[in-house]
Scaffold this motif. Structure first.
Motif, PDB file in Angstrom:
ATOM      1  N   GLU A  67       0.816  -1.201   0.000  1.00  0.00           N
ATOM      2  CA  GLU A  67       0.000   0.000   0.000  1.00  0.00           C
ATOM      3  C   GLU A  67       0.856   1.260   0.000  1.00  0.00           C
ATOM      4  O   GLU A  67       0.405   2.320  -0.356  1.00  0.00           O
ATOM      5  N   HIS A 112      -8.328  -1.135   5.602  1.00  0.00           N
ATOM      6  CA  HIS A 112      -8.469  -1.083   4.145  1.00  0.00           C
ATOM      7  C   HIS A 112      -9.491  -2.127   3.712  1.00  0.00           C
ATOM      8  O   HIS A 112      -9.358  -3.320   4.012  1.00  0.00           O
ATOM      9  N   GLU A 138      -8.863  -5.763   1.926  1.00  0.00           N
ATOM     10  CA  GLU A 138      -7.938  -6.735   2.519  1.00  0.00           C
ATOM     11  C   GLU A 138      -8.717  -7.732   3.378  1.00  0.00           C
ATOM     12  O   GLU A 138      -8.630  -7.758   4.597  1.00  0.00           O
ATOM     13  N   HIS A 151      -3.236  -5.955   8.099  1.00  0.00           N
ATOM     14  CA  HIS A 151      -3.478  -5.560   6.711  1.00  0.00           C
ATOM     15  C   HIS A 151      -3.077  -6.731   5.802  1.00  0.00           C
ATOM     16  O   HIS A 151      -2.623  -7.767   6.266  1.00  0.00           O
ATOM     17  N   SER A 152      -3.215  -6.533   4.499  1.00  0.00           N
ATOM     18  CA  SER A 152      -2.606  -7.446   3.542  1.00  0.00           C
ATOM     19  C   SER A 152      -2.228  -6.622   2.309  1.00  0.00           C
ATOM     20  O   SER A 152      -2.796  -5.549   2.106  1.00  0.00           O
TER      21      SER A 152
HETATM   22 ZN    ZN Z   1      -3.787  -2.066   4.134  1.00  0.00          ZN
END
Ligand code: ZN
Length: 488
Positions: A64, A250, A253, A377-378
């Motif tokens: 990101e 996000h 994700e 996150h991812s």
């Molecule tokens: Zn993220």
């Protein structure tokens, strides 16, 4: 004169009454009296940051953090896709769009990618030390292929048809599972990516089933009015430290809320037989920080990232702020954008968004002894500690690095997944306004951003068969953190 003094008295009375009201709110519910953003490290000479003098240019913008925009951002093409309808019938179609892995060996790669993105032909996904993942829009595949050929930049097509992957990612449960769901009292499984309703229903179910240790509170509402539900697991010992864990900042994700709810399930359902480390911590979980965006990814646009609040400037309206650029520690710096149409739009001011504001207000006003903050996150498989805002680290970064490495090794021992450990700005790219920086700035000792699987084979569109293994290895990493926190 008399009128003047009466006005003063009246003002005094109002001031006193208002502060009294704020102070009389029950513990944990009181909200800060003003919105000024506390940045303790800014004015505290004892805790100045250590700047790392890096020789190498941060030439591998990853994940990101990659969507860094230069000074030209204000003249971005106004024909960018603006608003998608929220009606379930109109879905953004990614048929023919492709994901490419682009080698970064060639020195002009970044410039080429920057220009293609500005022409709205590609967007950036993630990457690693040697490559960047890009999404090539369906009508631009031929054009972009020619550009890369001309520039002699090697590429590999990783996903040939993105829409096909999206269609296959989250299949319906088989009838046996549905039958189980109906008998269990909640609909949550770790065999599917679930909607917000299922996740919240699961949290409420646990609070009802285990009232002695589990409680649920809404700490605020999203822009579209959805609850921001926090679940607390605690045996109520006054000596307990506290850990705050969130997911889904996000929207796209999906593995993040799935992983956080897996932790919740493990601790709540097995609390009696859990280790002392787990029991000696008050756990706070906010599995979906951005419920509006998350629902939007299920209904309309699988790749939506931001929240859903419209942002207006004089020239245009776009939807959504990147919540992970909206937190009030060194807000507005590198790796964030002032352009409301950007994927990394930072918002009009720090905490301009109801979701980030509710999260920070909750942590600030809670009397819990928060010792760790972890945000999931991812993708990319990274364990990141502050700072994100610039290439600097906090004074105690060696502690963070050491703990991060022990967490990574526990993850690796589970089934071989390899996580890289480092400061987010050092390992990736500067990105200011992140929640991890803000948490560290609040004095929370261990603050981590964890980028879950994978490393780019599926990217954001991680099939459901990955949920259980990814969550299980992540839990082993979390146990290492719990042991560290519990022994302090
Ligand atoms: Zn993220």
């Amino acid at each position: 004169m008399e009128t003047w003094s009466r006005t003063v008295v009246l003002l005094l009375v109002i001031t006193v009454t208002c502060s009294a009201l704020i102070n009389e709110l029950p513990p944990g519910k009181e909200w800060p009296a003003n919105n000024s953003v506390k940045q303790p490290f800014d004015d505290d000479p004892e805790t100045t940051t250590i700047l790392i003098l890096s020789e190498k240019e941060p030439s591998n913008p990853i994940a990101e953090h990659l969507e860094v925009e230069g000074p030209e951002e204000t003249i971005i093409d106004a024909s960018l896709p603006v608003l998608r309808s929220t009606s379930p019938e109109s879905r953004v179609d990614y048929t023919g769009a492709q994901i490419w892995k682009v080698s970064t060996q060639n020195t002009n790669v970044r410039g080429v990618i920057y220009r293609l993105r500005r022409r709205n032909l590609i967007s950036t996904w993630g990457g690693n030390q040697s490559s960047i993942d890009i999404l090539v829009k369906s009508n631009a595949v031929n054009n972009v292929t020619r550009v890369f050929k001309r520039e002699r930049i090697p590429i590999e097509v990783v996903i040939e048809d993105l829409q096909q992957r999206i269609n296959e990612e989250n299949p319906p449960l088989d009838p046996n599972e549905v039958e189980l769901q109906n008998r269990r009292g909640h609909r949550m499984t770790w065999k599917q990516y679930h909607r917000v309703e299922d996740i919240h229903g699961f949290m409420d179910y646990l609070a009802k089933t285990y009232p002695k240790i589990v409680s649920v509170n809404s700490i605020g509402k999203s822009y579209e009015g959805r609850d921001l539900k926090v679940l607390r697991i605690s045996d109520g010992k006054p000596t307990n430290k506290a850990v705050f864990i969130d997911g889904g900042i996000h929207a796209r994700e999906w593995i993040s809320p799935a992983t956080v709810t897996y932790f919740i399930n493990q601790f709540a359902e097995n609390f009696d037989v859990e280790t002392d480390d787990i029991k000696n911590i008050d756990w706070y979980f906010l599995p979906v920080v951005n419920p509006d965006g998350y629902e939007h990814t299920h209904q309309s646009d699988r790749l939506w990232r931001k929240n859903k609040k419209p942002s207006r400037t004089t020239s245009r309206t776009c939807i959504g702020t990147d919540l992970n650029r909206n937190f009030g520690y060194r807000w507005g710096g590198k790796g964030s954008s002032g352009n409301p149409c950007s994927e990394i739009y930072r918002g009009s001011s720090a905490f301009s968004e109801p979701e980030s504001k509710a999260l920070s207000d909750f942590i600030k006003s809670s009397s819990a002894n928060f010792t760790a903050y972890i945000t999931y996150h991812s993708y990319g498989q990274y364990l990141l500690y502050p700072w994100g805002y610039d290439n600097a680290v906090p004074p105690d970064y060696k502690d963070l690095d050491e703990l991060g490495n022990r967490m990574a090794s526990a993850i690796r021992q589970t089934r071989g997944s390899s996580y890289q450990v480092g400061s987010s700005s050092g390992l990736l790219y500067p990105a200011s306004g992140g929640s991890d920086d803000w948490a560290k700035g609040q004095g929370i000792r261990y603050s981590f951003t964890i980028e879950l699987s994978d490393t780019g084979r599926y990217g954001f569109i991680l099939p459901t068969s990955f949920i259980e293994p990814v969550a299980r290895e992540s839990l082993n990493g979390l146990r290492v953190l719990a042991a560290q926190v519990a022994k302090l």
